[in-house]
Design a protein around this motif. Structure first.
Motif, short mmCIF file in Angstrom:
data_model
loop_
_atom_site.label_atom_id
_atom_site.label_comp_id
_atom_site.label_asym_id
_atom_site.label_seq_id
_atom_site.Cartn_x
_atom_site.Cartn_y
_atom_site.Cartn_z
N GLU A 1 -9.85 95.42 30.76
CA GLU A 1 -8.69 96.09 30.16
C GLU A 1 -7.95 96.94 31.20
O GLU A 1 -6.81 97.34 30.98
N PHE A 2 -8.60 97.23 32.33
CA PHE A 2 -7.99 98.10 33.33
C PHE A 2 -7.50 97.32 34.56
O PHE A 2 -7.31 97.90 35.62
N ASN B 1 -3.27 102.10 30.51
CA ASN B 1 -4.52 102.46 31.19
C ASN B 1 -4.55 103.94 31.55
O ASN B 1 -5.56 104.63 31.36
#
Length: 752
Positions: free
Chosen positions: A390-391, A259
């Protein structure tokens, strides 16, 4: 029927009311009048929900109040709203348009979204991210210039409707909200979010009030003149603790590193193409504004994980204002956590020690840690990141940093190199563990005038005020008025061979105990019709004992009489097993369901009528007592609230046992047996912590049984239950009509 409780006219949608419902309403009204909090334990199957809803909605007709009703599951939310629909219809008939109200359920996008592109994604985080990709303000601004950019039609129509996008009065389940959204072409999720502040009754999950990250967005508009109800709240202390605890594993560290690299690329891209945006963010942070005021609805993100009163109202520290400086801090923090995970021994320390270690090793002080979450939020908005799923890893790290930087008491950092139950598999985990349940619920007690904590299993009721650190104005446990003894609890302490049975650690894998447990079940499946539910103390114990029964042929004998279904840790498999279990009971074949205390089935599934004629609780469901987190919590409870370890462990085990056996009786017309199969239940200190409505039916003659005695009692009980009975209760008053209540009020009036 309608009746008076002091100065309030109560509208109740049925012709008769149970005496305990009436008593429950009187105590509830007392708490509302005193504008204080209350603890009420009401037996399962006695109409607790409709009693609560009737009293509070009738009360609000004369003294305006908002009701915030918190449930644990979506299924419970839908049941509550269905009851409310019935009640609302009756109130409209009695009072007319003055009784109109707006009541709605609020759940995640996964349960409310109607956009087929988004809602078909596999999990909640993906649905949330899919929604943001279509509704974020910068995506919509781009779509104005570039027609090929996808947006959400439902959200666009809702935004265009502006102030006209309102729900007409009525009671809306999640299904109704979706149907209304489809009909109007509006997004049901954002419509419900908007209408929550205007609704008279809101039904949603515990997390929306207790988890600061969610409560900061959803519940910040709720007015003080609200009554908050936590239904099925026997585990409320655990929910509070989970809301403020964070776990970091190897996967979290690897994901966070990815990330950070992705954000670094985005920063470089912006520097080359739109440096003004980064400069504007820096200036905003210099001015002390971590957020951009009121964000557009589509951009709102989870709020700060710390409780509202503990968030610093000041500017972000100078050394993390620049985006690249903040990323460098995050890199150092992730690297430090990675090093701490690389250990062979269990480590435990307090937040202060941990923060000092972080400062001396990587130069990140407490204030920088405290601002991590807000600074990350600001950066992700600046970088226009929509793939929030996704984070999640870097969000977890910033959650951890903010909490560890904010709190000095009530938390521990525990690092374990492996799970003690599987020491040969390295699985390091760093846990910020909250020990004080009162931290998360304190803002709720402070903010709302009345909080009602209610469940069928709150015994011993005097422990909850100590655990949650509050003073209830009313604290009461109700019993069940029955026309016949339809509950038959038994304590089985030994098998037919007179060997004691127990899941104590030294006895649990004894072949004699396993054989006696198997024989007990085998005898019961040949006597009890329809469904039998068995609860074990853990998944591992259930696996071990079922394997043992399989090897000795006991399982085969059981399956000749009834089909066997097993709860697994997979939700889909368990749902399928439950459906088939019900089919087997419906068609008369009969079935046995193996389940686990503290599992999904023990918490939310009802085995009413023929689906559960007998519940067997194999053992006492204590928590894993060698768990480092549990030991740290016990130490904290002893030092802070003077609660002894043994008292808390016994209380926790017996509320779980009561919750399991309580699944069998869901109405007064129902009947069922409960077997507590462990010699430890014969001890008074254990048994006395069961709810009063179970204890009142537990006879002395049923306290120290062997298998053959239990089978004899089961036969007698089932024969008795098969006889026709007088539902009105004969001489006992178990159903009160409107006339009965008027007479009671008349007698009370004469007494005063």
């Amino acid at each position: 029927m309608k009746f008076q409780i002091e100065d309030i006219t109560v509208y109740f949608p049925y012709d008769h009311i149970y005496p305990e419902q009436h008593a429950y309403m009187i105590d509830l009204k007392r708490a509302l009048d005193a504008k204080g909090h209350c603890l009420l334990e009401m037996p399962t199957g006695t109409g607790k929900t409709i009693a609560l809803l009737s009293l509070i909605t009738s009360y609000s007709l004369s003294k305006p109040l908002k009701l915030i009703y918190c449930t644990r599951t979506v299924h419970e939310m839908e049941k509550t709203l269905a009851e409310l629909k019935l009640l609302h219809k009756y109130q409209i008939e009695c009072v007319g348009p003055a009784a109109k109200m707006l009541a709605l359920g609020l759940s995640s996008r996964k349960n409310l979204c109607v956009n087929p592109v988004v809602v078909d994604k596999e999990n909640r985080d993906s649905v949330d991210a899919g929604c943001r990709k279509l509704t974020a303000s910068w995506v919509r601004a781009l779509a104005v210039e570039d027609r090929s950019v996808q947006t959400c039609d439902w959200f666009e129509k809702y935004e265009r409707a502006g102030s006209d996008a309102v729900l007409p009065p009525g009671v809306y389940t999640l299904q109704d909200l979706r149907a209304f959204g489809k009909e109007k072409g509006w997004c049901p999720y954002f419509l419900a979010r908007h209408m929550v502040q205007f609704a008279n009754v809101v039904v949603y999950s515990y997390q929306y009030l207790l988890d600061p990250k969610v409560a900061g967005i959803i519940s910040k508009e709720m007015q003080r003149e609200s009554v908050v109800v936590f239904d099925e709240a026997h585990n409320i202390d655990n929910v509070c603790i989970e809301a403020l605890s964070v776990s970091v594993r190897k996967q979290t560290i690897e994901g966070a590193t990815r990330n950070i690299n992705k954000m670094a690329q985005e920063i470089n891209r912006f520097k080359a193409t739109d440096a003004g945006r980064l400069r504007a963010e820096y200036n905003r942070l210099v001015d002390g504004l971590a957020q951009r005021g009121d964000l557009p609805t589509g951009d709102t993100w989870l709020a700060n994980p710390a409780l509202p009163d503990d968030i610093l109202k000041e500017a972000v520290p100078g050394n993390i204002r620049r985006a690249e400086h903040f990323l460098s801090v995050l890199r150092r923090l992730v690297q430090y956590l990675k090093g701490r995970l690389d250990t062979d021994i269990v480590e435990k320390e307090g937040p202060l020690t941990f923060v000092n270690a972080v400062n001396s090793h990587v130069g990140i002080d407490q204030k920088m840690l405290k601002f991590c979450y807000d600074r990350l939020h600001s950066l992700m908005l600046t970088l226009e990141i929509t793939d929030t799923d996704e984070f999640l890893h870097i969000q977890t790290i910033c959650d951890f940093a903010t909490l560890v930087g904010t709190y000095t008491r009530g938390f521990s950092i525990i690092i374990e190199p492996y799970d003690e139950r599987m020491p040969h598999i390295p699985d390091p985990v760093l846990q910020l563990s909250c020990h004080d349940a009162s931290l998360a619920i304190k803002p709720v007690f402070d903010r709302f005038q009345s909080v009602v904590i209610t469940s069928g299993t709150l015994s011993p009721i005097d422990l909850y005020p100590r655990l949650l650190n509050f003073n209830p104005v009313v604290s009461r446990s109700f019993t069940m008025s029955l026309t016949r003894d339809c509950i038959c609890p038994m304590v089985l302490s030994r098998g037919s061979d007179q060997l004691p049975v127990s899941t104590k650690f030294d006895l649990r894998s004894d072949p004699g105990v396993e054989r006696n447990y198997g024989r007990l079940l085998l005898e019961m499946v040949s006597v009890v019709p329809d469904g039998i539910v068995c609860f074990f103390v853990s998944y591992s114990y259930m696996d071990a004992i079922v394997n043992s029964w399989n090897e000795t042929g006991i399982l085969k004998d059981i399956m000749q009489r009834k089909l066997v279904f097993i709860e697994t840790q997979d939700v889909v498999e368990t749902t399928l097993a439950l459906d088939n279990y019900r089919k087997a009971c419906d068609c008369g074949r009969g079935a046995v369901f193996f389940s686990v205390a503290r599992g999904k089935v023990a918490e939310g599934i009802d085995f009413d009528r023929h689906y559960g004629r007998l519940v067997i609780m194999f053992g006492v469901p204590f928590q894993y007592t060698l768990s480092k987190i549990l030991l740290a919590r016990l130490e904290y409870l002893r030092e802070t609230f003077q609660i002894k370890e043994g008292d808390f462990l016994t209380f926790d085990a017996l509320r779980q046992a009561a919750q399991c056996v309580g699944r069998v009786i869901r109405s007064k017309a129902d009947y069922g047996m409960m077997i507590f199969a462990d010699k430890r239940y014969t001890r008074h200190d254990k048994r006395s912590k069961l709810p009063g409505w179970i204890l009142s039916h537990l006879r002395d003659a049923h306290l120290n049984l062997s298998t053959d005695m239990a089978v004899h009692i089961a036969r007698e009980f089932l024969r008795k239950m098969a006889q026709p009975y007088d539902k009105t209760g004969g001489g006992k008053k178990t159903l009160l009509s409107q006339e009965d209540l008027e007479k009671m009020n008349g007698v009370e009036g004469m007494m005063f």
